[in-house]
Structures are given as structure tokens and as C-alpha cells.
Design an enzyme around this catalytic site. Structure first.
Site, PDB file in Angstrom:
ATOM      1  N   SER A 138     -63.581  24.063  83.641  1.00  0.00           N
ATOM      2  CA  SER A 138     -63.841  23.330  82.400  1.00  0.00           C
ATOM      3  C   SER A 138     -65.277  22.808  82.490  1.00  0.00           C
ATOM      4  O   SER A 138     -65.835  22.723  83.602  1.00  0.00           O
ATOM      5  CB  SER A 138     -62.885  22.142  82.300  1.00  0.00           C
ATOM      6  OG  SER A 138     -63.315  21.210  81.325  1.00  0.00           O
ATOM      7  N   TYR A 151     -58.296  14.831  85.830  1.00  0.00           N
ATOM      8  CA  TYR A 151     -58.720  16.152  85.317  1.00  0.00           C
ATOM      9  C   TYR A 151     -60.120  16.491  85.819  1.00  0.00           C
ATOM     10  O   TYR A 151     -60.381  17.605  86.292  1.00  0.00           O
ATOM     11  CB  TYR A 151     -58.671  16.094  83.789  1.00  0.00           C
ATOM     12  CG  TYR A 151     -58.860  17.414  83.079  1.00  0.00           C
ATOM     13  CD1 TYR A 151     -57.782  18.280  82.870  1.00  0.00           C
ATOM     14  CD2 TYR A 151     -60.099  17.792  82.567  1.00  0.00           C
ATOM     15  CE1 TYR A 151     -57.939  19.482  82.189  1.00  0.00           C
ATOM     16  CE2 TYR A 151     -60.263  18.993  81.885  1.00  0.00           C
ATOM     17  CZ  TYR A 151     -59.181  19.834  81.696  1.00  0.00           C
ATOM     18  OH  TYR A 151     -59.345  21.018  81.021  1.00  0.00           O
TER      19      TYR A 151
HETATM   20  P1  NAD Z   1     -52.234  25.052  76.902  1.00  0.00           P
HETATM   21  O1  NAD Z   1     -51.511  23.751  76.943  1.00  0.00           O
HETATM   22  O2  NAD Z   1     -52.286  25.828  75.621  1.00  0.00           O
HETATM   23  O3  NAD Z   1     -51.681  26.045  78.017  1.00  0.00           O
HETATM   24  C1  NAD Z   1     -51.379  25.616  79.298  1.00  0.00           C
HETATM   25  C2  NAD Z   1     -50.509  26.654  79.975  1.00  0.00           C
HETATM   26  O4  NAD Z   1     -50.174  26.176  81.273  1.00  0.00           O
HETATM   27  C3  NAD Z   1     -49.181  26.902  79.234  1.00  0.00           C
HETATM   28  O5  NAD Z   1     -48.828  28.253  79.336  1.00  0.00           O
HETATM   29  C4  NAD Z   1     -48.208  26.026  80.032  1.00  0.00           C
HETATM   30  O6  NAD Z   1     -46.859  26.473  79.921  1.00  0.00           O
HETATM   31  C5  NAD Z   1     -48.763  26.230  81.430  1.00  0.00           C
HETATM   32  N1  NAD Z   1     -48.318  25.223  82.376  1.00  0.00           N
HETATM   33  C6  NAD Z   1     -48.421  23.868  82.282  1.00  0.00           C
HETATM   34  N2  NAD Z   1     -47.839  23.303  83.361  1.00  0.00           N
HETATM   35  C7  NAD Z   1     -47.395  24.307  84.138  1.00  0.00           C
HETATM   36  C8  NAD Z   1     -46.700  24.373  85.384  1.00  0.00           C
HETATM   37  N3  NAD Z   1     -46.352  23.272  86.057  1.00  0.00           N
HETATM   38  N4  NAD Z   1     -46.395  25.588  85.878  1.00  0.00           N
HETATM   39  C9  NAD Z   1     -46.708  26.724  85.209  1.00  0.00           C
HETATM   40  N5  NAD Z   1     -47.350  26.724  84.030  1.00  0.00           N
HETATM   41  C10 NAD Z   1     -47.684  25.533  83.521  1.00  0.00           C
HETATM   42  O7  NAD Z   1     -53.696  24.712  77.423  1.00  0.00           O
HETATM   43  P2  NAD Z   1     -55.092  25.500  77.384  1.00  0.00           P
HETATM   44  O8  NAD Z   1     -56.018  24.667  76.611  1.00  0.00           O
HETATM   45  O9  NAD Z   1     -54.895  26.931  77.038  1.00  0.00           O
HETATM   46  O10 NAD Z   1     -55.510  25.328  78.899  1.00  0.00           O
HETATM   47  C11 NAD Z   1     -55.593  26.404  79.822  1.00  0.00           C
HETATM   48  C12 NAD Z   1     -56.592  26.059  80.903  1.00  0.00           C
HETATM   49  O11 NAD Z   1     -57.884  25.920  80.306  1.00  0.00           O
HETATM   50  C13 NAD Z   1     -56.302  24.747  81.625  1.00  0.00           C
HETATM   51  O12 NAD Z   1     -56.582  24.870  82.989  1.00  0.00           O
HETATM   52  C14 NAD Z   1     -57.288  23.779  80.960  1.00  0.00           C
HETATM   53  O13 NAD Z   1     -57.627  22.721  81.798  1.00  0.00           O
HETATM   54  C15 NAD Z   1     -58.459  24.699  80.717  1.00  0.00           C
HETATM   55  N6  NAD Z   1     -59.389  24.218  79.690  1.00  0.00           N
HETATM   56  C16 NAD Z   1     -58.989  24.019  78.410  1.00  0.00           C
HETATM   57  C17 NAD Z   1     -59.930  23.560  77.478  1.00  0.00           C
HETATM   58  C18 NAD Z   1     -59.571  23.326  76.044  1.00  0.00           C
HETATM   59  O14 NAD Z   1     -60.435  22.784  75.323  1.00  0.00           O
HETATM   60  N7  NAD Z   1     -58.405  23.701  75.575  1.00  0.00           N
HETATM   61  C19 NAD Z   1     -61.224  23.296  77.877  1.00  0.00           C
HETATM   62  C20 NAD Z   1     -61.585  23.503  79.192  1.00  0.00           C
HETATM   63  C21 NAD Z   1     -60.650  23.978  80.099  1.00  0.00           C
END
Ligand code: NAD
Length: 256
Positions: A138, A151
Site C-alpha cells: 500500500s 495497517y
Molecule cells: P477487500 O476487502 O475487497 O478484499 C480483501 C480480501 O481479503 C477478501 O477476499 C477477503 O475475503 C480476504 N480476507 C480478509 N481476511 C481474510 C482472512 N483472514 N483469510 C483469508 N482471506 C481474508 O479489500 P481490497 O481493498 O481489495 O484489499 C486487498 C489488498 O489491497 C489488501 O492487502 C489491502 O491492504 C490492499 N490495499 C487496498 C487499498 C484500497 O484502497 N482498497 C489500497 C492499498 C492497499
């Protein structure tokens, strides 16, 4: 481009992970999905792309379940060539109010899980002299924001972990890199938009505009598809010598 390869994408039932799984499948890779929620819809969407698709429900906070998942992937497809460490959760609170169980869960799911998947997948990748580890970090792996101590700690941790493993694999065909998104409108961020709208008594659209205006100069969300295309590039031969980078896709967030 990735025909005959197998990708394991953690947290791929939603958001960025689902985008990654679809893009890798489009390139011909077999995919093992993981994550909670609407598994069947995710599975159907990826299956439509014509490659072999499987699912493992490992909880990424549990080492023993992670090991079972990696072994299942290798047993079912014969190899694990592309590992996308993507599963992640968020919790927003000042450090003195931060619930201890949320701290532990964020460190386990956003950081320690990548240690387990990587240590288990790496020997096979090294044996075959080809592999890709993509850690979805991130911008919070590069800079901080208030009220996100767990985080930010986990994401800075995974950027450091990425560099270390990249060095350890530097003379092999296995590359290890991190992708550092800014705001992407997924369920993880929608929760923060909802909280802001409720707290300030503003509309959802205004909350989105505020969120972007504070941090992301482009005033646009990055899309899962854009991140997935970067992942596909990092799997290509052009990226054979890209090692240990933390590549931000953030509309200018960390340029400020
Ligand atoms: P999201 O909530 O849409 O997806 C998260 C995924 O992780 C889902 O499939 C969920 O079921 C899974 N998950 C959560 N806990 C879990 C567990 N204990 N075991 C197995 N699976 C689990 O979120 P996203 O925004 O797509 O995030 C994905 C990644 O991208 C994360 O690591 C997040 O930190 C990172 N990220 C997101 C953003 C953003 O703006 N959305 C920005 C930077 C980084």
C-alpha cells in the site's frame, strides 16, 4: 503468456485480489482463489475465462491453514509459480484506543501470512528456476496516515520483507516485488467512505471526494484492473530483472 503457470491469489473473492485473479487467468494461468464472502460468484467470474480454477478457504491468520492451502495448490496443479499476497483488513482508531485483537489480526493477515506463503512456495519456485511473488502492500508501506498504526506497521513490514526475499532470490529466476496502491474503491475503502459520510453528515459522493482530495492528487481512484495489469507486467519477461521494488500506483499520493 502465462499458460501452464499456476497462480495463488490470497484474498481473491473481492476487490483487488479478484482483479488480479481475473487478469492472471486471462493470460492463461491456472488460479487458486482464497478468501471469504461470496466465493461462488468469484469462482464463476474467473472460471468464465477458460482456465482451471480452484478455491481454498484458508484463514490467512492461521499458519496451519496457510500451509494446507499451499500444499493443496501444488498437489492440484503440480506447481505454484505466481504467489500474490493480497489478503488484507483494516481498522481505524487512535493507537491508545486500538483494540488489541484488531492489531493482532492486522499483523497476522496483512504481514505474517505473506511470510508463511512465501517460505512455503519459494523452494518449489527456486527448483523450477521461475517464480513471481507479488506483495500487495500500500502507499501505507511507504508513508503513514494517522489512526492506522497496525495497517501502516504491517504494510511497512511487507515492503521490508519484499526487499529481503528479493535479495535472497536475486540470482534465481524468482522475483519478489510489492505493489503499493493508493485509494482503490473496494469494500475495504467503502467502509471508510461510509464512516466518513456518517460522521460528517455528508453524502457518500461527497465523502469520496473528500477522501481523495486529502491524499490523492489525481482525484481519481486507482482501479483493480490497473493494478492487475501491473501484476501481469511484473510476471512478464520484461520484468525478469525488477527485484525488490515497491511500486506505487497512487495518483501522486507519495510524490507530495
Ligand atoms: P477487500 O476487502 O475487497 O478484499 C480483501 C480480501 O481479503 C477478501 O477476499 C477477503 O475475503 C480476504 N480476507 C480478509 N481476511 C481474510 C482472512 N483472514 N483469510 C483469508 N482471506 C481474508 O479489500 P481490497 O481493498 O481489495 O484489499 C486487498 C489488498 O489491497 C489488501 O492487502 C489491502 O491492504 C490492499 N490495499 C487496498 C487499498 C484500497 O484502497 N482498497 C489500497 C492499498 C492497499
Amino acid at each position: 503468456m502465462l499458460k501452464g503457470k499456476t497462480a495463488l491469489v490470497t484474498g481473491s473473492t473481492s476487490g483487488i485480489g479478484l482483479g488480479m485473479a481475473m487478469a492472471l487467468a486471462r493470460q492463461g494461468a491456472n488460479v487458486m482463489l482464497n478468501g471469504f464472502g461470496d466465493v461462488e460468484t468469484a469462482r464463476a467470474e474467473v472460471s468464465r475465462l477458460g482456465t482451471r480454477v480452484s478455491y481454498h478457504g484458508a484463514d490467512m491468520s492461521k499458519a496451519i491453514e496457510i500451509e494446507a492451502m499451499v500444499r493443496a495448490c501444488e498437489a492440484e496443479f503440480g506447481s505454484l509459480d505466481i504467489l500474490v499476497n493480497n489478503a488484507g483488513i483494516q481498522h481505524v482508531a487512535k493507537v491508545e484506543d486500538f483494540p488489541v485483537d484488531r492489531w493482532d489480526a492486522i499483523i497476522a493477515i496483512n504481514l505474517t501470512s505473506a511470510f508463511h506463503t512465501t517460505r512455503l512456495a519459494l523452494p518449489g519456485m527456486k527448483r523450477r528456476n521461475w517464480g513471481r511473488v507479488l506483495n500487495i502492500a500500500s502507499v501505507h508501506g511507504l508513508v503513514a496516515s494517522a489512526e492506522k498504526s497496525a495497517y501502516v506497521a504491517a504494510k511497512h513490514g511487507i515492503v521490508g520483507f519484499t526487499k529481503t526475499v528479493a535479495l535472497e532470490a536475486a540470482t534465481t529466476g524468482v522475483t519478489v516485488n510489492a505493489i503499493c496502491p493508493g485509494w482503490v474503491l473496494t469494500p475495504l475503502v467503502q467502509k471508510q467512505v461510509d464512516a466518513r459520510a456518517a460522521q460528517a453528515g455528508i453524502s457518500n459522493d461527497d465523502a469520496k471526494r473528500q477522501l481523495l482530495a486529502e491524499k490523492q492528487p489525481s482525484l481519481q481512484f486507482t482501479t483493480p484492473e490497473q493494478l492487475a495489469d501491473l501484476a501481469v507486467f511484473l510476471c512478464s519477461p520484461a520484468a525478469d530483472n525488477i527485484r525488490g521494488v515497491a511500486w506505487n500506483v497512487d495518483g501522486g499520493w507519495v510524490a507530495q
